[in-house]
Design an enzyme around this catalytic site. Structure first.
Site, PDB file in Angstrom:
ATOM      1  N   GLY A 246       0.857  -1.218  -0.014  1.00 33.77           N
ATOM      2  CA  GLY A 246       0.136   0.110  -0.218  1.00 33.77           C
ATOM      3  C   GLY A 246       0.944   1.167  -0.208  1.00 33.77           C
TER       4      GLY A 246
ATOM      5  N   HIS B 239       7.340   3.031  16.555  1.00 33.56           N
ATOM      6  CA  HIS B 239       6.867   1.737  16.190  1.00 33.56           C
ATOM      7  C   HIS B 239       7.245   0.687  17.333  1.00 33.56           C
ATOM      8  CE1 HIS B 239       5.575   1.280  11.920  1.00 33.56           C
ATOM      9  NE2 HIS B 239       6.501   2.436  11.558  1.00 33.56           N
TER      10      HIS B 239
ATOM     11  N   ARG C 176       4.503  -1.493  19.485  1.00 29.46           N
ATOM     12  CA  ARG C 176       4.442  -3.214  19.289  1.00 29.46           C
ATOM     13  C   ARG C 176       3.972  -3.644  20.606  1.00 29.46           C
ATOM     14  NH1 ARG C 176       9.792  -3.355  16.996  1.00 29.46           N
ATOM     15  NH2 ARG C 176       8.602  -2.642  15.321  1.00 29.46           N
TER      16      ARG C 176
ATOM     17  N   SER D 171      -1.079   4.079   4.674  1.00 30.14           N
ATOM     18  CA  SER D 171      -2.162   3.198   4.235  1.00 30.14           C
ATOM     19  C   SER D 171      -2.468   2.405   5.440  1.00 30.14           C
ATOM     20  CB  SER D 171      -1.835   2.566   3.107  1.00 30.14           C
ATOM     21  OG  SER D 171      -0.970   1.495   3.232  1.00 30.14           O
TER      22      SER D 171
ATOM     23  N   THR E 289      13.846  -3.306   9.363  1.00 28.23           N
ATOM     24  CA  THR E 289      14.663  -3.232   8.384  1.00 28.23           C
ATOM     25  C   THR E 289      15.192  -1.601   8.522  1.00 28.23           C
ATOM     26  OG1 THR E 289      13.250  -2.743   6.726  1.00 28.23           O
ATOM     27  CG2 THR E 289      13.922  -4.898   6.838  1.00 28.23           C
ATOM     28  N   ALA E 290      14.573  -0.828   9.162  1.00 32.29           N
ATOM     29  CA  ALA E 290      14.991   0.691   9.387  1.00 32.29           C
ATOM     30  C   ALA E 290      16.085   0.765   9.756  1.00 32.29           C
ATOM     31  CB  ALA E 290      14.005   1.335   9.842  1.00 32.29           C
TER      32      ALA E 290
ATOM     33  N   GLU F  66      16.723  -6.567  14.321  1.00 32.64           N
ATOM     34  CA  GLU F  66      17.128  -5.404  13.414  1.00 32.64           C
ATOM     35  C   GLU F  66      17.925  -6.270  12.350  1.00 32.64           C
ATOM     36  OE1 GLU F  66      18.583  -2.005  14.921  1.00 32.64           O
ATOM     37  OE2 GLU F  66      16.998  -1.993  16.578  1.00 32.64           O
TER      38      GLU F  66
END
Length: 186
Positions: free
Chosen positions: A9, A55, A59, A13, A40-41, A67
């Protein structure tokens, strides 16, 4: 073989929220179920650090976080376990880390080797994987060749991952449209 799921999306979204809902439902379905989030950031600036922290705070308790900004294939193999759901959030940032590294130049050949390794790993996993990714090909054609390469690579990555998933969800304005993945045309 585990049934994987791709959620795509636009930005904001509801992709990550949908993946989290699926993970909470998975864990609630059995005491034997566990959830691992593969993030993955890369926290390269203050704004991204704030996003990552938000985030993490949102969670659910009991979700393990790993990570993995680059070596997704190895990470998936290392954490694989029956009864486990893995949420990869997200493929878009994983690709960004490869094509626009903080230090150094784009290495398209290395990226494609890692992508192929991850795709080859998926059918071998006992864990179910829910992938989160952006759908970026609905806008204008980017002016720079580097961004056009990124858009092409993400589109091809999403297609390749979708072919290995049993379900595909398109998120639009926080609403999930889910359907089984159809086999490719002959």
């Amino acid at each position: 073989m585990a049934v994987h799921h791709l959620i795509v999306g636009g930005q904001r979204s509801g992709k990550s929220s949908q993946a989290e809902r699926l993970a909470r439902d998975w864990r609630a379905a059995s005491a034997e179920h566990s959830v691992v989030v593969v993030a993955t950031a890369v926290a390269a600036d203050d704004e991204m650090r704030a996003r990552i922290q938000r985030h993490q705070l949102e969670r659910p308790a009991g979700f393990l976080t790993v990570e993995s900004p680059l070596d997704l294939a190895d990470t998936l193999r290392q954490i694989d376990a029956p009864g486990q759901l893995v949420v990869v959030d997200c493929l878009t940032l994983w690709l960004t880390n490869w094509l626009f590294p903080i230090e150094g130049q784009m290495d398209l050949a290395a990226w494609r080797r890692e992508r192929d390794a991850m795709l080859a790993t998926l059918p071998q996993l006992a864990s179910r994987v829910v992938f989160v990714s952006n759908e970026v090909g609905w806008g204008v054609v980017p002016m720079s060749s580097e961004v056009r390469v990124f858009v092409d690579e993400l589109g091809w990555l999403n297609q390749a991952v979708a072919r290995q998933c049993g379900q595909l969800t398109l998120m639009v304005a926080g609403q999930a449209w889910t359907r089984p993945v159809e086999p490719p045309c002959a």
